[in-house]
Scaffold this active site. Structure first.
Site, PDB file in Angstrom:
ATOM      1  N   GLN A  98       0.689  -1.096   0.002  1.00 34.52           N
ATOM      2  CA  GLN A  98       0.186  -0.007   0.047  1.00 34.52           C
ATOM      3  C   GLN A  98       0.801   1.395  -0.178  1.00 34.52           C
ATOM      4  O   GLN A  98       1.776   1.652   1.039  1.00 34.52           O
ATOM      5  CB  GLN A  98      -0.802  -0.022   1.219  1.00 34.52           C
ATOM      6  N   TYR A 167      -6.531  10.787   3.696  1.00 34.46           N
ATOM      7  CA  TYR A 167      -4.970  10.967   3.666  1.00 34.46           C
ATOM      8  C   TYR A 167      -4.702  11.731   2.458  1.00 34.46           C
ATOM      9  O   TYR A 167      -5.824  12.268   2.035  1.00 34.46           O
ATOM     10  CB  TYR A 167      -4.266   9.418   3.369  1.00 34.46           C
ATOM     11  N   ARG A 344      -9.849  -7.219   9.936  1.00 31.31           N
ATOM     12  CA  ARG A 344     -10.002  -7.621  11.090  1.00 31.31           C
ATOM     13  C   ARG A 344     -10.362  -9.166  11.515  1.00 31.31           C
ATOM     14  O   ARG A 344      -9.768  -9.870  12.157  1.00 31.31           O
ATOM     15  CB  ARG A 344     -11.148  -6.937  11.952  1.00 31.31           C
TER      16      ARG A 344
HETATM   17  C1  LIG Z   1      -5.736  -2.479  13.256  1.00 27.08           C
HETATM   18  C2  LIG Z   1      -6.101  -1.759  11.955  1.00 27.08           C
HETATM   19  C3  LIG Z   1      -5.004  -1.132  11.070  1.00 27.08           C
HETATM   20  C4  LIG Z   1      -5.505  -0.447   9.866  1.00 27.08           C
HETATM   21  N1  LIG Z   1      -4.605  -0.051   9.082  1.00 27.08           N
HETATM   22  C5  LIG Z   1      -4.664   0.312   7.979  1.00 27.08           C
HETATM   23  C6  LIG Z   1      -3.832   1.069   6.816  1.00 27.08           C
HETATM   24  O1  LIG Z   1      -2.753   1.089   7.475  1.00 27.08           O
HETATM   25  N2  LIG Z   1      -4.246   1.410   5.798  1.00 27.08           N
HETATM   26  C7  LIG Z   1      -5.442   1.213   5.431  1.00 27.08           C
HETATM   27  O2  LIG Z   1      -5.767   1.774   4.055  1.00 27.08           O
HETATM   28  N3  LIG Z   1      -6.248   0.708   6.071  1.00 27.08           N
HETATM   29  C8  LIG Z   1      -6.073   0.487   7.354  1.00 27.08           C
HETATM   30  N4  LIG Z   1      -7.207  -0.115   8.038  1.00 27.08           N
HETATM   31  C9  LIG Z   1      -8.324  -0.419   7.727  1.00 27.08           C
HETATM   32  C10 LIG Z   1      -8.653  -1.757   7.026  1.00 27.08           C
HETATM   33  O3  LIG Z   1      -7.942  -1.954   6.008  1.00 27.08           O
HETATM   34  C11 LIG Z   1     -10.163  -1.892   6.482  1.00 27.08           C
HETATM   35  O4  LIG Z   1     -10.436  -1.005   5.646  1.00 27.08           O
HETATM   36  C12 LIG Z   1     -11.005  -1.924   7.746  1.00 27.08           C
HETATM   37  O5  LIG Z   1     -10.582  -2.593   8.831  1.00 27.08           O
HETATM   38  C13 LIG Z   1     -12.337  -2.273   7.316  1.00 27.08           C
HETATM   39  O6  LIG Z   1     -12.288  -3.927   6.904  1.00 27.08           O
HETATM   40  P1  LIG Z   1     -12.716  -5.223   7.970  1.00 27.08           P
HETATM   41  O7  LIG Z   1     -14.299  -4.851   8.315  1.00 27.08           O
HETATM   42  O8  LIG Z   1     -12.274  -6.413   7.208  1.00 27.08           O
HETATM   43  O9  LIG Z   1     -11.836  -5.052   9.094  1.00 27.08           O
HETATM   44  C14 LIG Z   1      -6.798  -0.533   9.448  1.00 27.08           C
HETATM   45  C15 LIG Z   1      -7.765  -1.561  10.240  1.00 27.08           C
HETATM   46  C16 LIG Z   1      -7.174  -2.022  11.481  1.00 27.08           C
HETATM   47  C17 LIG Z   1      -8.182  -2.817  12.072  1.00 27.08           C
END
Ligand SMILES: Cc1cc2nc3c(=O)[nH]c(=O)nc-3n(C[C@H](O)[C@H](O)[C@H](O)COP(=O)(O)O)c2cc1C
Length: 392
Positions: A98, A167, A344
């Site tokens: 990314q 961002y 997650r």
């Molecule tokens: C601990 C954590 C760190 C994350 N770091 C990033 C990141 O560095 N860049 C990004 O685009 N999204 C980040 N996200 C967001 C996830 O990529 C994703 O968009 C979000 O968790 C929703 O997806 P999910 O329901 O499958 O968790 C992060 C999410 C979590 C839980």
């Protein structure tokens, strides 16, 4: 019926299945360089069956980091990245980097001034930001292209351009954060110019060596921010430019409304305790309920919005947000999405993809407590899984 666990093409790349580990900042780069811990983290998802894992947030410039430990793309990082990509490939998965610039979400570490479309006082860096002039904007575009070439040289199969969460590029798209009146602000086409220039410059730089995707907001979820109708127009332009192999659809603002990204329980006190700066900790204790709002969790919570984009676009789309059980993965395919991204759910169950492929009724063991979120300030993990393993 599309089989999510059968091979699929993503631009020049063939993935072993249609699942992608979403970027979750790892907190495993204390010196802003790859560690064995970071390699093990991604190798585990690869062993667990994902088609492609995503190394979270590799900044294209040192001032584009949300915190000082974050890796930024420079020749010094390449040997470690080569080891990482080889380890993931050895487990049969592909790996994406990314790439992005944090813009208003940067922490201003080491006295670096955050860059934002218009001048503002950054609530995260606690200082005034810099507004890039046209020459600086051109350097930012070039930095994305150079970072993508470095990623290809380091063995990555894809790059994911960060166009979401307010961002830098997402901030340019936002009428709230972008009040410029030059060619990069004002009308929607002007606000979208940076995103389009970055996508095109990256594609021109890497050609067909790797896949190029972008993670783009469908809405900022903030009054005055980017709204779905305008985001839809932007995605049509990105599609017609032809520089991207897929779009991953996200929502929310790490600056102004982070819980919109996640839904589920807001970990307010844990976040306040984890914030590195005392001033931010105090601010969050006061502003917590307004900043970390509660949005009820449901499987595929971004699907209603994403359907509008699916109907308007023909390019491959990645459904993200609460896609972490067998039935929801299949539903995403049935709704016409080519890929799914899981965050997650995989932190909780790293071999979730293998389990779902074996049993399409595999359930999500993530409780959406969001306690993983504040762990990014030390070393990202699912505390529920860690506690379970400690007790086992
Ligand atoms: C601990 C954590 C760190 C994350 N770091 C990033 C990141 O560095 N860049 C990004 O685009 N999204 C980040 N996200 C967001 C996830 O990529 C994703 O968009 C979000 O968790 C929703 O997806 P999910 O329901 O499958 O968790 C992060 C999410 C979590 C839980």
């Amino acid at each position: 019926m599309t089989d999510p666990y059968a091979p699929a093409d993503l631009g020049p790349l063939r993935l072993r299945n249609r699942t992608i580990k979403a970027a979750t900042f790892e907190g495993r780069t204390p010196d802003a360089l790859v560690t064995d811990d970071l390699i093990d983290f991604h190798a585990e998802f690869a062993r667990g069956g994902v088609g492609m894992t995503t190394v979270a947030y590799c900044a294209v410039a040192p001032e584009g980091r949300t915190e000082r430990r974050q890796l930024w793309m420079r020749p010094e990082a390449v040997p470690g990245l080569l080891r990482l990509t080889a380890a993931v490939h050895a487990e049969g998965a592909a790996v994406s980097a990314q790439l992005g610039h944090a813009g208003p979400v940067a922490d201003g570490a080491e006295h670096r001034t955050p860059v934002t479309p218009s001048r503002m006082v950054s609530p995260l860096a606690l200082r005034r930001t810099a507004r890039p002039d046209a020459a600086h904007v051109r350097r930012l575009v070039a930095a994305h292209a150079e970072a993508a070439v470095l990623a290809a040289d380091a063995g990555f199969d894809a790059v994911e351009l960060h166009f979401g969460h307010n961002y830098l590029i997402s901030a340019f798209l936002s009428p709230l954060l972008n009040r410029r009146r030059d060619g990069y602000g004002g009308s929607l086409p002007a606000r979208a110019r940076l995103a389009r220039e970055v996508a095109i410059a990256v594609r021109e730089a890497v050609g067909d060596r790797i896949a190029v995707t972008a993670k783009l907001n469908m809405t900022d979820g903030v009054p005055g921010g980017l709204r779905p109708d305008d985001a839809l127009r932007v995605t049509r332009w990105l599609e017609s430019d032809g520089a991207l192999d897929a779009l991953e659809l996200t929502a929310g603002s790490s600056l102004l409304n982070p819980m919109y990204l996640f839904h589920g329980t807001p970990p307010r006190s844990e976040f306040a305790a984890a914030f590195p700066s005392p001033a931010l900790r105090a601010g969050l204790r006061v502003a917590g309920p307004a900043f970390l709002r509660a949005y009820p969790y449901r499987p595929a919570y971004l699907l209603d919005l994403a359907r509008r984009f699916r109907a308007a676009l023909s390019m491959p789309l990645v459904l993200l947000g609460g896609v972490s059980d067998g039935a929801t993965v299949q539903r995403a395919m049935d709704e016409g999405f080519e890929f799914v991204a899981l965050g997650r759910g995989l932190l909780r169950t790293p071999d979730l993809v293998r389990r779902m492929a074996a049993d399409p009724h595999e359930e999500d063991r993530c409780t959406h407590c969001n306690l993983c979120m504040p762990t990014i300030y030390r070393r990202t993990e699912c505390p529920v899984r860690t506690a379970e393993e400690a007790g086992a």
